[in-house]
Design a protein around this motif. Structure first.
Motif, PDB file in Angstrom:
ATOM      1  N   GLU A 101       1.173  -1.457   0.012  1.00  0.00           N
ATOM      2  CA  GLU A 101      -0.232   0.117   0.255  1.00  0.00           C
ATOM      3  C   GLU A 101       1.083   1.354   0.244  1.00  0.00           C
ATOM      4  OE1 GLU A 101      -3.420  -0.165   2.532  1.00  0.00           O
ATOM      5  OE2 GLU A 101      -3.643   1.104   3.119  1.00  0.00           O
TER       6      GLU A 101
ATOM      7  N   ARG B 265      -4.917 -17.332   4.362  1.00  0.00           N
ATOM      8  CA  ARG B 265      -7.148 -17.143   4.008  1.00  0.00           C
ATOM      9  C   ARG B 265      -6.468 -18.548   3.369  1.00  0.00           C
ATOM     10  NH1 ARG B 265      -8.945 -17.501  -1.506  1.00  0.00           N
ATOM     11  NH2 ARG B 265     -10.916 -16.461  -0.489  1.00  0.00           N
TER      12      ARG B 265
ATOM     13  N   TRP C 176      -4.191 -10.352   8.509  1.00  0.00           N
ATOM     14  CA  TRP C 176      -3.150  -9.425   8.053  1.00  0.00           C
ATOM     15  C   TRP C 176      -2.044  -9.400   9.183  1.00  0.00           C
ATOM     16  CZ3 TRP C 176      -3.089  -7.509   2.886  1.00  0.00           C
ATOM     17  CH2 TRP C 176      -4.352  -7.890   2.132  1.00  0.00           C
TER      18      TRP C 176
ATOM     19  N   GLU D 286      -4.905   2.156  -3.280  1.00  0.00           N
ATOM     20  CA  GLU D 286      -5.484   1.291  -2.092  1.00  0.00           C
ATOM     21  C   GLU D 286      -4.603  -0.237  -2.729  1.00  0.00           C
ATOM     22  OE1 GLU D 286     -10.024   0.177  -3.363  1.00  0.00           O
ATOM     23  OE2 GLU D 286      -8.757  -0.868  -4.457  1.00  0.00           O
ATOM     24  N   ARG D 287      -4.635  -1.052  -1.886  1.00  0.00           N
ATOM     25  CA  ARG D 287      -3.548  -2.087  -1.488  1.00  0.00           C
ATOM     26  C   ARG D 287      -3.616  -2.551  -2.307  1.00  0.00           C
ATOM     27  NH1 ARG D 287      -3.934  -4.512   4.883  1.00  0.00           N
ATOM     28  NH2 ARG D 287      -3.782  -2.402   4.948  1.00  0.00           N
TER      29      ARG D 287
ATOM     30  N   ARG E  87      -7.800 -10.056  -4.586  1.00  0.00           N
ATOM     31  CA  ARG E  87      -8.223  -9.321  -4.451  1.00  0.00           C
ATOM     32  C   ARG E  87      -8.185  -9.004  -2.642  1.00  0.00           C
ATOM     33  NH1 ARG E  87     -14.664 -10.440  -6.232  1.00  0.00           N
ATOM     34  NH2 ARG E  87     -14.382 -12.672  -5.276  1.00  0.00           N
ATOM     35  N   PHE E  88      -8.057  -8.035  -2.195  1.00  0.00           N
ATOM     36  CA  PHE E  88      -7.942  -7.757  -0.295  1.00  0.00           C
ATOM     37  C   PHE E  88      -8.236  -7.544   0.190  1.00  0.00           C
ATOM     38  CE2 PHE E  88      -8.622  -4.051   0.903  1.00  0.00           C
ATOM     39  CZ  PHE E  88      -8.988  -3.418   0.108  1.00  0.00           C
ATOM     40  N   ARG E  89     -10.016  -8.139   0.274  1.00  0.00           N
ATOM     41  CA  ARG E  89     -11.619  -7.895   0.770  1.00  0.00           C
ATOM     42  C   ARG E  89     -11.294  -9.931   1.123  1.00  0.00           C
ATOM     43  NH1 ARG E  89     -12.303  -3.365  -1.851  1.00  0.00           N
ATOM     44  NH2 ARG E  89     -12.909  -1.649  -1.047  1.00  0.00           N
ATOM     45  N   ASP E  90      -9.935 -10.083   0.092  1.00  0.00           N
ATOM     46  CA  ASP E  90     -10.503 -11.823   0.472  1.00  0.00           C
ATOM     47  C   ASP E  90      -9.908 -12.570   1.341  1.00  0.00           C
ATOM     48  OD1 ASP E  90     -10.879 -12.233  -3.526  1.00  0.00           O
ATOM     49  OD2 ASP E  90     -12.239 -12.002  -1.777  1.00  0.00           O
ATOM     50  N   TRP E  91      -8.837 -11.185   1.757  1.00  0.00           N
ATOM     51  CA  TRP E  91      -7.647 -12.350   3.211  1.00  0.00           C
ATOM     52  C   TRP E  91      -8.476 -11.984   3.997  1.00  0.00           C
ATOM     53  CZ3 TRP E  91      -3.243 -14.947   0.549  1.00  0.00           C
ATOM     54  CH2 TRP E  91      -3.046 -14.424  -0.402  1.00  0.00           C
ATOM     55  N   THR E  92      -7.687 -13.010   5.530  1.00  0.00           N
ATOM     56  CA  THR E  92      -8.483 -13.108   6.369  1.00  0.00           C
ATOM     57  C   THR E  92      -7.671 -12.509   7.495  1.00  0.00           C
ATOM     58  OG1 THR E  92      -7.934 -15.393   6.659  1.00  0.00           O
ATOM     59  CG2 THR E  92     -10.529 -14.471   5.826  1.00  0.00           C
TER      60      THR E  92
END
Length: 124
Positions: A38, A100, A114, A43-44, A107-112
């Protein structure tokens, strides 16, 4: 799983850097691992990913880093590393490791899960 990233720093264009991400907790072998970055005001973005099997498993790279970056996962040591060569000023960013269960995704939103970020700064 918990993640701890390290290895960032200030380097010059053309230099190399090796980022590491150490995992704690159980079932590391079941996780697909990835690196994102980032930059300020951006955006990341996905950098690289590796399937849960690690050595011999599939790896994935963003077009912007392909040929310059290598990802590897060591299930025995519970680590994932990102070897970055021929660094460019545009590689400057905070780098995050992520995990994940499932296939790698850009897509960074798919990773749970961090880790905390590690700063990479490449001067020209």
């Amino acid at each position: 799983v918990q993640l701890q990233a390290c290895g960032g720093g200030l380097v010059q264009a053309g230099d190399s850097l090796r980022l590491s991400c150490a995992a704690s907790g159980s079932n590391f072998r079941t996780y697909t691992m990835g690196w994102f970055r980032e930059a300020p005001g951006k955006e990341r973005e996905f950098v690289s990913g590796v399937d849960r099997s690690g050595s011999g498993g599939s790896t994935y790279y963003a077009d912007s880093v392909k040929g310059r970056i290598t990802i590897s996962k060591d299930n025995a040591k519970k680590t994932v590393t990102l070897q970055m060569n021929s660094l460019k000023p545009e590689d400057t960013a905070v780098y995050y490791c992520a995990a994940r269960q499932g296939m790698a995704s850009s897509r960074f939103r798919d990773w749970t899960t961090w880790g905390q970020g590690t700063q990479v700064t490449v001067s020209s």
